[in-house]
Design a protein around this motif. Sequence first.
Motif, PDB file in Angstrom:
ATOM      1  N   THR A   1      12.940 -19.205 -52.562  1.00 10.99           N
ATOM      2  CA  THR A   1      13.698 -20.274 -53.213  1.00 10.99           C
ATOM      3  C   THR A   1      15.090 -19.799 -53.588  1.00 10.99           C
ATOM      4  N   ALA A   2      15.178 -18.623 -54.169  1.00 11.99           N
ATOM      5  CA  ALA A   2      16.489 -18.089 -54.558  1.00 11.99           C
ATOM      6  C   ALA A   2      17.378 -17.856 -53.340  1.00 11.99           C
TER       7      ALA A   2
ATOM      8  N   VAL B   1      21.630 -20.021 -49.455  1.00  6.89           N
ATOM      9  CA  VAL B   1      21.937 -20.291 -48.049  1.00  6.89           C
ATOM     10  C   VAL B   1      22.388 -21.743 -47.860  1.00  6.89           C
ATOM     11  N   TRP B   2      21.691 -22.686 -48.510  1.00  3.09           N
ATOM     12  CA  TRP B   2      22.032 -24.098 -48.339  1.00  3.09           C
ATOM     13  C   TRP B   2      23.358 -24.447 -49.001  1.00  3.09           C
ATOM     14  N   GLY B   3      23.769 -23.692 -50.013  1.00  6.29           N
ATOM     15  CA  GLY B   3      25.124 -23.859 -50.523  1.00  6.29           C
ATOM     16  C   GLY B   3      25.271 -24.648 -51.802  1.00  6.29           C
ATOM     17  N   GLY B   4      26.503 -25.117 -52.027  1.00  4.07           N
ATOM     18  CA  GLY B   4      26.957 -25.679 -53.291  1.00  4.07           C
ATOM     19  C   GLY B   4      26.153 -26.820 -53.858  1.00  4.07           C
ATOM     20  N   ALA B   5      25.907 -27.860 -53.069  1.00  2.79           N
ATOM     21  CA  ALA B   5      25.186 -29.017 -53.588  1.00  2.79           C
ATOM     22  C   ALA B   5      23.754 -28.644 -53.972  1.00  2.79           C
ATOM     23  N   MET B   6      23.137 -27.777 -53.198  1.00  8.39           N
ATOM     24  CA  MET B   6      21.761 -27.362 -53.503  1.00  8.39           C
ATOM     25  C   MET B   6      21.710 -26.586 -54.818  1.00  8.39           C
ATOM     26  N   ILE B   7      22.697 -25.758 -55.065  1.00 14.30           N
ATOM     27  CA  ILE B   7      22.751 -25.004 -56.321  1.00 14.30           C
ATOM     28  C   ILE B   7      22.919 -25.960 -57.495  1.00 14.30           C
ATOM     29  N   LEU B   8      23.818 -26.916 -57.354  1.00 14.75           N
ATOM     30  CA  LEU B   8      24.059 -27.888 -58.420  1.00 14.75           C
ATOM     31  C   LEU B   8      22.804 -28.699 -58.715  1.00 14.75           C
TER      32      LEU B   8
ATOM     33  N   SER C   1       9.768 -24.161 -50.389  1.00 17.08           N
ATOM     34  CA  SER C   1      10.746 -23.238 -50.973  1.00 17.08           C
ATOM     35  C   SER C   1      11.850 -22.882 -49.980  1.00 17.08           C
ATOM     36  N   ILE C   2      11.579 -23.008 -48.695  1.00 20.86           N
ATOM     37  CA  ILE C   2      12.602 -22.754 -47.680  1.00 20.86           C
ATOM     38  C   ILE C   2      13.439 -24.000 -47.421  1.00 20.86           C
ATOM     39  N   LEU C   3      12.784 -25.146 -47.236  1.00 19.43           N
ATOM     40  CA  LEU C   3      13.496 -26.359 -46.845  1.00 19.43           C
ATOM     41  C   LEU C   3      14.067 -27.142 -48.024  1.00 19.43           C
ATOM     42  N   LEU C   4      13.338 -27.201 -49.140  1.00 24.24           N
ATOM     43  CA  LEU C   4      13.776 -27.946 -50.329  1.00 24.24           C
ATOM     44  C   LEU C   4      13.605 -27.100 -51.589  1.00 24.24           C
ATOM     45  N   PRO C   5      14.384 -26.047 -51.741  1.00 22.48           N
ATOM     46  CA  PRO C   5      14.206 -25.179 -52.903  1.00 22.48           C
ATOM     47  C   PRO C   5      14.448 -25.895 -54.231  1.00 22.48           C
ATOM     48  N   VAL C   6      15.150 -27.006 -54.194  1.00 22.14           N
ATOM     49  CA  VAL C   6      15.412 -27.758 -55.410  1.00 22.14           C
ATOM     50  C   VAL C   6      14.103 -28.252 -56.048  1.00 22.14           C
ATOM     51  N   VAL C   7      13.083 -28.523 -55.237  1.00 23.04           N
ATOM     52  CA  VAL C   7      11.789 -28.979 -55.750  1.00 23.04           C
ATOM     53  C   VAL C   7      11.119 -27.862 -56.558  1.00 23.04           C
TER      54      VAL C   7
ATOM     55  N   PHE D   1      12.675 -25.442 -58.172  1.00 28.25           N
ATOM     56  CA  PHE D   1      13.408 -25.348 -59.427  1.00 28.25           C
ATOM     57  C   PHE D   1      13.014 -26.467 -60.376  1.00 28.25           C
ATOM     58  N   ALA D   2      12.802 -27.664 -59.864  1.00 27.45           N
ATOM     59  CA  ALA D   2      12.409 -28.795 -60.702  1.00 27.45           C
ATOM     60  C   ALA D   2      11.038 -28.539 -61.336  1.00 27.45           C
TER      61      ALA D   2
END
Length: 133
Positions: free
Chosen positions: A36-37, A42-49, A98-104, A106-107
């Motif tokens: 996930t980290a 890797v996915w970048g700015g929007a994913m981090i936000l 965790s690879i494709l949607l790491p934001v999930v 984190f949520a």
Amino acid sequence: MADEEKPRGGFTVSELEDKAKKYGLEICLCTMFILTAIFTLVWGGAMILWSILLCMILGIVGVLFPKPVKKILHYGMEFVYKEKVTCIIAATVGIVVSILLPVVIFALFGLISGKTIVRHASGCTGNCDTVSK
């Protein structure tokens, strides 16, 4: 000196299997968190936000509604651990997510963290069904 008397280095296959069975959940969670980290970066700015925002928003939800969150997580874990096949499928899905949607991830981490903070702040240790406010 015979081979039997030399100090051995490493683990045997059976020892590794025993460790994997004993610490399977921890190994899977650590793998998910590491992936996930890495893939958030890797996915970048929007994913981090979005990762930070959803972690904080669901952390607030976990603080405000600890009992329903605990029930939902409890039922989810009961379903996953019913059968070994379901557990393996859930671990595989978790790693793919965790690879494709790491934001999930984190949520979910925020939701669980919020619930846990309330439980520990209320003096709850172990399996507490009531949370005093």
